[in-house]
Design a protein around this motif. Structure first.
Motif: not given
Length: 291
Positions: A140, A144, A147-148, A152-153, A156
């Motif tokens: 996951t 992410q 595709r960011c 980003p977080d 993540t």
């Protein structure tokens, strides 16, 4: 709907979508107390108790149950016959089915203190839906990052940077295939992260992600190119040139090939000391102006 008997309990089985063997059976975290770790050494943890690993007690299981649980975590719901044939490929279907039944009996009767780990019907089986698997969290997070389009977080990014090789020391064909898919996914995510961090001028973190990629695949050129670009961003021309030359020598030694034209054109202005000479002239002009 089938039913599942484990540790004296009978629970409803909610049909799980098969991943077809080639995709990832990713589940959302459900706040479960049961965590399965496959990145690095295999271990299973249950919240609470003593002798905890990562805050949870590690559960000791024999090789057979370990392999079955890992297989279901990576492939999702599977027909019993397919799981048996995959896990014991050198045996007849009848012997493999018997070995699968023995593993299921062992989990049910010799580990009665554990929460239910499997959902089993007459024809299929899967990992219990509330078992949290580190591979799923990694997949996951990697998706992410790839595709960011913004920032980003942090969790993540940390999940991708902190991930390890899938089940090192396991050489089953289904593990090797999954390991290769995860490696390619991690390389893509690290490439994305290094590019994002470089654009944000978080250059140390850009280098960290790029070097992590070269640690996975030493000939991964895009990561080496990011390292050189980041050195140039920092004004470290010598480091950029040296890194390019080291990569060029390694590529020639391993494959007899040169770096890509893109990488060579990036470094060409600085080869043979030309970049350093220009840099010295620039610094000299700056000193004369200040004088």
């Amino acid at each position: 709907m089938g039913s599942f008997v484990a540790n004296g309990r009978r629970d409803a089985v909610h049909p799980a979508t098969s991943t077809g063997g080639g995709a990832w059976a990713v589940r959302k975290s459900s706040g479960s107390d049961v965590h399965l770790h496959l990145l690095g050494d295999w271990f299973l943890t249950v919240a609470g108790g003593e002798d905890e690993l990562d805050g949870r007690p590690a559960v000791e299981l024999p090789s057979g149950p370990q392999h079955l649980i890992a297989y279901l975590a990576l492939h999702g719901r599977s027909a019993r016959s397919l799981a048996a044939a995959t896990l014991w490929p050198d045996h007849t279907d009848q012997v493999a089915a018997g070995r699968l039944r023995a593993v299921l009996w062992r989990l049910r009767h010799r580990h009665a203190d554990l929460p239910p780990l499997l959902e089993i019907s007459d024809t299929s089986l899967s990992l219990a839906s509330d078992v949290v698997v580190d591979v799923h969290s990694f997949v996951t997070a990697a998706g992410q990052l790839i595709r960011c389009t913004g920032e980003p977080d942090e969790d993540t990014a940390a999940t991708v940077l902190g991930s390890a090789e899938l089940l090192p020391g396991w050489y089953d064909d289904w593990v090797l295939a999954a390991r290769e898919r995860l490696q390619q996914l991690r390389l893509g995510a690290l490439d994305a992260l290094s590019g994002i961090r470089r654009a944000q001028q978080r250059r140390h973190e850009a280098l960290q992600a790029a070097f992590a990629a070269t640690g996975i695949e030493p000939l991964h050129e895009s990561a080496h190119r990011t390292i050189a670009l980041t050195h140039l961003d920092n004004g470290d021309i010598v480091e950029a040139v040296q890194h390019y030359k080291q990569f060029r020598a390694m590529l020639d030694s391993e494959l007899g090939l040169p770096p890509s034209e893109q990488f060579t054109n990036l470094i060409q202005p600085y080869l043979n000391g030309s970049g350093r000479r220009r840099s010295r002239r620039s610094r000299g002009r700056g000193r004369r102006v200040r004088a």
